[in-house]
Design an enzyme around this catalytic site. Structure first.
Site, short mmCIF file in Angstrom:
data_model
loop_
_atom_site.label_atom_id
_atom_site.label_comp_id
_atom_site.label_asym_id
_atom_site.label_seq_id
_atom_site.Cartn_x
_atom_site.Cartn_y
_atom_site.Cartn_z
N LYS A 29 0.92 -1.27 0.12
CA LYS A 29 0.07 0.13 -0.02
C LYS A 29 0.89 1.32 -0.08
CE LYS A 29 0.45 1.47 4.37
NZ LYS A 29 1.90 1.90 4.49
N GLY B 142 7.94 1.50 4.24
CA GLY B 142 6.81 2.25 4.32
C GLY B 142 5.65 1.47 3.58
N SER C 21 2.79 -6.25 7.19
CA SER C 21 1.53 -6.45 7.67
C SER C 21 0.32 -7.06 6.87
CB SER C 21 0.90 -5.02 7.83
OG SER C 21 1.95 -4.30 8.89
N ASP D 249 -1.18 -1.59 11.20
CA ASP D 249 -1.94 -1.31 9.86
C ASP D 249 -2.52 -2.79 9.17
OD1 ASP D 249 0.50 -2.03 9.07
OD2 ASP D 249 0.96 -0.45 7.63
#
Length: 274
Positions: A13, A99, A104, A137
């Site tokens: 993401k 990042g 996750s 996240d």
């Protein structure tokens, strides 16, 4: 019970705008950001086995494999369900410390796969509750659609944002920035305008109004990062930003993006349509 191999592709993401708004009593930070899925993907295969095993290929992942989030996802469900042993194989493509949420995503997809593989019938909300126990996240990747995230990055509101037709170019310079390092020099503050309103503006003006708070803290320390951002703008990006707490920088291009960029060979570059 289904006894079949399950293969899926955990995706990354990007953060479109990221405001660190306050320090929490539990030591974490509250943030406000738009999470947007991109198709830079790992591969995760899970199948029933005689005993539990986990192995990885692709990019090297530092640390003990036994502490991998995919295994933690299995153990978390194992506490509530009598799961049989499984064999897991993770092929790592999304870089760490970038990042991009790769770890996750792997954890959330492990929950999703196990839910299907063993017919646990957990709905999305229940899977999100499990995912929140694995990382701030992780829950985003259960539904995997654009959201405005708040609090620890685990409370979501649907984002009325559609970037179909735009090309995203992500550049990772090989700098691993830990979460502790990123947050260590951040000064929380509230945005002047709601993120929902900022996202409604034309992408062409995002350059002037949408920021990632971590850039101010990390760009002076890592001059490669503002260099990448500037080169993306020079190549025609309408908007460029660091994602998450870094160090990947992305650019959004209207239509096709240039093929070549003036970056060193050791940089990882991903390009794809949103």
């Amino acid at each position: 019970m289904l006894l079949i191999t399950m293969l899926d592709f955990p995706n990354a993401k990007i953060n479109i705008g990221l405001f660190v708004t306050s320090k929490r009593a539990d030591g974490f930070h509250n943030l406000l950001s738009c999470f947007y899925p991109v198709q830079w993907m790992d591969a995760l295969e899970i199948l029933p086995a005689a005993w539990n095993s986990f192995d990885m290929t692709g990019l090297p992942v530092p640390g003990d494999p036994d502490s991998n989030l995919c295994l933690k996802a299995y153990k978390l469900l194992q506490q509530d369900f009598n799961l049989p042993p499984v064999q897991m194989h993770l092929h790592k493509v999304i870089p760490m410390g970038a990042g991009l949420g790769g770890g996750s995503s792997d954890a959330a997809f492990a929950l999703r796969i196990l839910n299907k593989l063993f017919e646990l019938d957990l709905r999305a909300g229940a899977l999100e509750d499990y995912a929140r126990q694995l990382g701030s996240d992780c829950a985003f990747f259960v539904r995997n659609k654009p959201v405005i995230a708040s609090e620890r990055g685990d409370v979501f509101m649907d984002a009325a944002l559609d970037l179909k037709g735009y090309t995203c170019v992500i550049v990772y310079p090989g700098i691993h920035i830990t979460t502790a390092e990123a947050y260590g020099s951040i000064k929380p503050s509230q945005p002047d305008c709601s993120l929902e309103m900022l996202l409604k503006q034309d992408v062409k003006v995002w350059k002037k109004i949408l920021v990632n708070d971590f850039e101010k803290a990390l760009f002076p320390k890592y001059p490669e990062l503002p260099f990448i951002k500037e080169k993306l703008y020079e190549a025609g990006a309408l908007y460029a930003s660091m994602t998450g707490s870094g160090s990947a920088i992305y650019g959004l291009f209207e239509g096709e993006a240039p093929i070549d960029f003036p970056f060193p060979d050791h940089y990882l570059i991903w390009k794809g349509l949103l």
